[in-house]
Each structure stands twice: as C-alpha cells, then as structure tokens.
Design a protein around this motif. Structure first.
Motif, PDB file in Angstrom:
ATOM      1  N   SER A 121      12.434  -0.629   2.088  1.00 30.46           N
ATOM      2  CA  SER A 121      13.351  -0.495   3.230  1.00 30.46           C
ATOM      3  C   SER A 121      12.973   0.697   4.092  1.00 30.46           C
ATOM      4  O   SER A 121      13.342   0.762   5.261  1.00 30.46           O
ATOM      5  CB  SER A 121      14.797  -0.339   2.745  1.00 30.46           C
ATOM      6  OG  SER A 121      14.967   0.846   2.004  1.00 30.46           O
ATOM      7  N   ALA A 125       7.789   2.372  -5.843  1.00 29.14           N
ATOM      8  CA  ALA A 125       9.128   2.781  -6.301  1.00 29.14           C
ATOM      9  C   ALA A 125       9.297   4.234  -5.890  1.00 29.14           C
ATOM     10  O   ALA A 125       8.338   4.861  -5.440  1.00 29.14           O
ATOM     11  CB  ALA A 125       9.267   2.619  -7.814  1.00 29.14           C
ATOM     12  N   THR A 144       7.974  10.863   5.722  1.00 27.21           N
ATOM     13  CA  THR A 144       9.007   9.942   5.236  1.00 27.21           C
ATOM     14  C   THR A 144      10.185  10.757   4.704  1.00 27.21           C
ATOM     15  O   THR A 144      10.122  11.983   4.639  1.00 27.21           O
ATOM     16  CB  THR A 144       8.457   9.081   4.068  1.00 27.21           C
ATOM     17  OG1 THR A 144       8.217   9.961   2.959  1.00 27.21           O
ATOM     18  CG2 THR A 144       7.179   8.352   4.426  1.00 27.21           C
TER      19      THR A 144
HETATM   20  P1  NAP Z   1      10.917   7.207   0.709  1.00 28.68           P
HETATM   21  O1  NAP Z   1      10.702   7.470   2.153  1.00 28.68           O
HETATM   22  O2  NAP Z   1      11.920   8.018  -0.036  1.00 28.68           O
HETATM   23  O3  NAP Z   1      11.249   5.648   0.543  1.00 28.68           O
HETATM   24  C1  NAP Z   1      11.439   5.122  -0.716  1.00 28.68           C
HETATM   25  C2  NAP Z   1      11.790   3.645  -0.591  1.00 28.68           C
HETATM   26  O4  NAP Z   1      11.820   3.104  -1.905  1.00 28.68           O
HETATM   27  C3  NAP Z   1      13.161   3.386   0.005  1.00 28.68           C
HETATM   28  O5  NAP Z   1      13.130   2.142   0.687  1.00 28.68           O
HETATM   29  C4  NAP Z   1      14.052   3.301  -1.230  1.00 28.68           C
HETATM   30  O6  NAP Z   1      15.245   2.587  -0.959  1.00 28.68           O
HETATM   31  C5  NAP Z   1      13.112   2.562  -2.176  1.00 28.68           C
HETATM   32  N1  NAP Z   1      13.348   2.795  -3.598  1.00 28.68           N
HETATM   33  C6  NAP Z   1      13.350   3.989  -4.257  1.00 28.68           C
HETATM   34  N2  NAP Z   1      13.587   3.819  -5.552  1.00 28.68           N
HETATM   35  C7  NAP Z   1      13.728   2.477  -5.736  1.00 28.68           C
HETATM   36  C8  NAP Z   1      14.009   1.672  -6.867  1.00 28.68           C
HETATM   37  N3  NAP Z   1      14.178   2.219  -8.067  1.00 28.68           N
HETATM   38  N4  NAP Z   1      14.101   0.337  -6.717  1.00 28.68           N
HETATM   39  C9  NAP Z   1      13.931  -0.225  -5.494  1.00 28.68           C
HETATM   40  N5  NAP Z   1      13.658   0.492  -4.386  1.00 28.68           N
HETATM   41  C10 NAP Z   1      13.581   1.825  -4.501  1.00 28.68           C
HETATM   42  O7  NAP Z   1       9.559   7.401  -0.131  1.00 28.68           O
HETATM   43  P2  NAP Z   1       8.037   7.314   0.386  1.00 28.68           P
HETATM   44  O8  NAP Z   1       7.660   8.618   0.963  1.00 28.68           O
HETATM   45  O9  NAP Z   1       7.844   6.076   1.153  1.00 28.68           O
HETATM   46  O10 NAP Z   1       7.275   7.239  -1.021  1.00 28.68           O
HETATM   47  C11 NAP Z   1       6.967   6.026  -1.663  1.00 28.68           C
HETATM   48  C12 NAP Z   1       6.198   6.345  -2.941  1.00 28.68           C
HETATM   49  O11 NAP Z   1       4.999   7.052  -2.592  1.00 28.68           O
HETATM   50  C13 NAP Z   1       6.985   7.262  -3.901  1.00 28.68           C
HETATM   51  O12 NAP Z   1       6.701   6.889  -5.220  1.00 28.68           O
HETATM   52  C14 NAP Z   1       6.405   8.623  -3.607  1.00 28.68           C
HETATM   53  O13 NAP Z   1       6.523   9.513  -4.692  1.00 28.68           O
HETATM   54  C15 NAP Z   1       4.956   8.278  -3.308  1.00 28.68           C
HETATM   55  N6  NAP Z   1       4.310   9.308  -2.513  1.00 28.68           N
HETATM   56  C16 NAP Z   1       4.791   9.629  -1.290  1.00 28.68           C
HETATM   57  C17 NAP Z   1       4.150  10.627  -0.567  1.00 28.68           C
HETATM   58  C18 NAP Z   1       4.636  11.037   0.822  1.00 28.68           C
HETATM   59  O14 NAP Z   1       4.126  12.011   1.361  1.00 28.68           O
HETATM   60  N7  NAP Z   1       5.569  10.364   1.429  1.00 28.68           N
HETATM   61  C19 NAP Z   1       3.038  11.297  -1.104  1.00 28.68           C
HETATM   62  C20 NAP Z   1       2.586  10.924  -2.355  1.00 28.68           C
HETATM   63  C21 NAP Z   1       3.228   9.942  -3.061  1.00 28.68           C
HETATM   64  P3  NAP Z   1      16.581   2.819  -1.857  1.00 28.68           P
HETATM   65  O15 NAP Z   1      16.747   4.292  -2.010  1.00 28.68           O
HETATM   66  O16 NAP Z   1      17.660   2.143  -1.077  1.00 28.68           O
HETATM   67  O17 NAP Z   1      16.312   2.133  -3.168  1.00 28.68           O
END
Ligand code: NAP
Length: 260
Positions: A16, A89, A188
C-alpha cells in the motif's frame, strides 16, 4: 521498452505504501494484473484505486498481515496461477544486539525470512508446471553491508538470501527466475521513522536528520520508490530470464567498493 509481461498476474506483498507500492505501480504500467496486500485497509484501497484508474489493470486487495499463515493463505487464495511474486514486509525495529532475545529474533525471522520462503514455496510448483515465473524478494542493503542498529534485518535477511541463492539455481531451467532487490535509503515512511529516531538521538530536527543523512550519500538524496519499482518490474520481465540468484543493490552508491 516492452517488458513482455502484459496480462501476467502478480502478487505484491506489503504494497500500500513505499517500495512495495512502487513495485506495484511499475508492474501495472507494464500491464500486469495485481493482488495487493497490507494490514490497513484505507491506504491499501487508495493505492488500488489509483492503480486501477491510472493503468486500467485488474487489482484485488487483501487486507491482512502477510507474516501470518492465515494472511499468506488469504493472499494466495486471491489469485489463480500467479506468474509473479514480489515478497515484502515491514522491516524489524532498530536497536542493538543486547536488546534482542528469542522473541525478537523469532519475529524478525518470521517476517523477513520465513514469510518470503513460504510464499515462494507455495507458488513455485505452479510456476514450474507452467514453465514461467518470476520471484523478487525485497531485502535490504544490510545483506551486503551490515547496518549496526538493524541487526535483526542483517541476520534474518541473510537467511533468505542463502535460500534464494540455492533455490534460484534449481528452478531456472523451468523458466522460474528468482532474485533479490536490495534497497538502500529510499524516501518512504520507513526511512522517516528511522530519521525520527536519529533526530531524537542527536537532538536535531527531523528535517536536519534527513538533510544530514542524504548529504552522506553519493547521490546527495534518498532513492525514489518509483525508480525502485521500475527495477523490480524489469526483474519480473521477460528480459530477466538470464538473471538468476542475483542481489541487485539500489543504494545510490552508498556501499563503497570497486566491484561486487
Ligand atoms: P514502508 O514505507 O513503511 O511501507 C511498508 C508497507 O508494508 C506498507 O504498505 C505497510 O502497510 C506494509 N506492511 C508492513 N508490514 C506488513 C505486514 N506484516 N503484512 C502486510 N503488509 C505489511 O516501508 P518501505 O520503506 O517501503 O520498506 C519496505 C521493506 O524494505 C521493509 O522491509 C524495509 O525494512 C526494507 N528496506 C527499506 C529501506 C528504505 O530506505 N525505505 C531500506 C532498506 C530496507 P500496513 O502498515 O498497512 O501493513
């Protein structure tokens, strides 16, 4: 470029917001029908509506926690014969090694290792029998270069990476392509949560924390989730059929090395 996947069906987990949303948008742009998932219905429905209106593809939403067996079963039941699986996730909480015991490690392993492995295990037989499939796991740059305060991520995602390294090479001859996409710092909600922690720890504002962190990147700015999604869509494309078991790092050059 025509990615050659128009009419294919994809599951994009945790989509989402953020990186998952970026992947969903770029797959939709390539004509892929989608199953989107997140826990909160509001933002999930907003993203689904935006994608339907903009790209005209079929979008089904499944509001559930993808890290539970019940959630995974609901998502899997929403699509017959998925061609593409994007595993994602939420990331584990920050801290230091002494903060984490059995409970914290089990949660991290469940979210960032077992969930993507079990989803892949569920879709692989169908992909193999149809002789076409793409699986992309959103992991983290922490797999390549550990982030001290994200030890749970460093550890759990390394386990997934090992699984993909071996399995991808067993299924490639059946037309199933598995790879990992490693985000560095992207703009994000997740990065803003980490920047909020940094601002508190250093006694600076959120904006100062963001500016300071971005200044440390060779690009001078965080990554764009839509650029991340475009790379994901390519990894799900027809053209990715010779890319097997790779770890594609998108970190704006933050990992400093000559090669590898
Ligand atoms: P984000 O902006 O916080 O978005 C997370 C998305 O995942 C939201 O849509 C959230 O919706 C959903 N979500 C979280 N937990 C969930 C669950 N248990 N079941 C179903 N949906 C779930 O995070 P992001 O930055 O896109 O990061 C995505 C992944 O990449 C994470 O694992 C993060 O640690 C990794 N990552 C991100 C970065 C970065 O810089 N952004 C860097 C390295 C790694 P709901 O809360 O409504 O469930």
């Amino acid at each position: 470029m025509d990615l050659g996947i128009k009419g294919r069906k994809a599951i994009v987990c945790a989509s989402s917001k953020g990186l998952g949303r970026g992947c969903a948008i770029k797959l939709a742009e390539a004509g892929v029908d989608l199953v989107l998932n997140a826990r909160s219905e509001g933002p999930l429905n907003e993203t689904a509506e935006y994608i339907r209106d903009t790209y005209g593809v079929n979008v089904t939403t499944v509001a559930c926690d993808i890290t539970t067996e019940e959630g995974r079963n609901k998502v899997l039941a929403a699509v017959d014969a998925p061609d593409i699986l994007v595993n994602n996730a939420g990331g584990p909480p920050p801290g230091v090694w002494s903060d984490w015991g059995q409970k914290e490690w089990e949660a991290a392993v469940q979210s960032n290792m077992l969930t993507p492995i079990l989803l892949a295990t569920a879709v692989l037989p169908g992909m193999i029998s149809r002789q076409w499939g793409r699986i992309v796991n959103i992991t983290s740059g922490s797999v390549k270069s550990p982030i001290p305060h994200l030890g749970l991520s460093n550890g759990a995602r390394a386990g997934l990476t090992g699984f993909v390294a071996g399995t991808s090479r067993q299924v490639a001859k059946d037309g199933v392509i598995m790879n990992n996409l490693l985000p560095g710092q992207h703009d994000t909600d997740r990065i803003n949560a980490l920047m909020t922690n940094k601002s508190k720890a250093e006694g600076i504002s959120l904006e100062e924390a963001r500016t300071k962190t971005q200044a440390g990147l060779p690009t001078g700015r965080f990554g764009d989730p839509l650029d991340f999604g475009a790379t994901c869509a390519f990894m799900c494309s027809e053209h990715a059929k010779f890319m097997v078991g790779q770890n594609i790092l998108l970190d704006g050059g933050a990992f400093n090395s000559t090669m590898g």
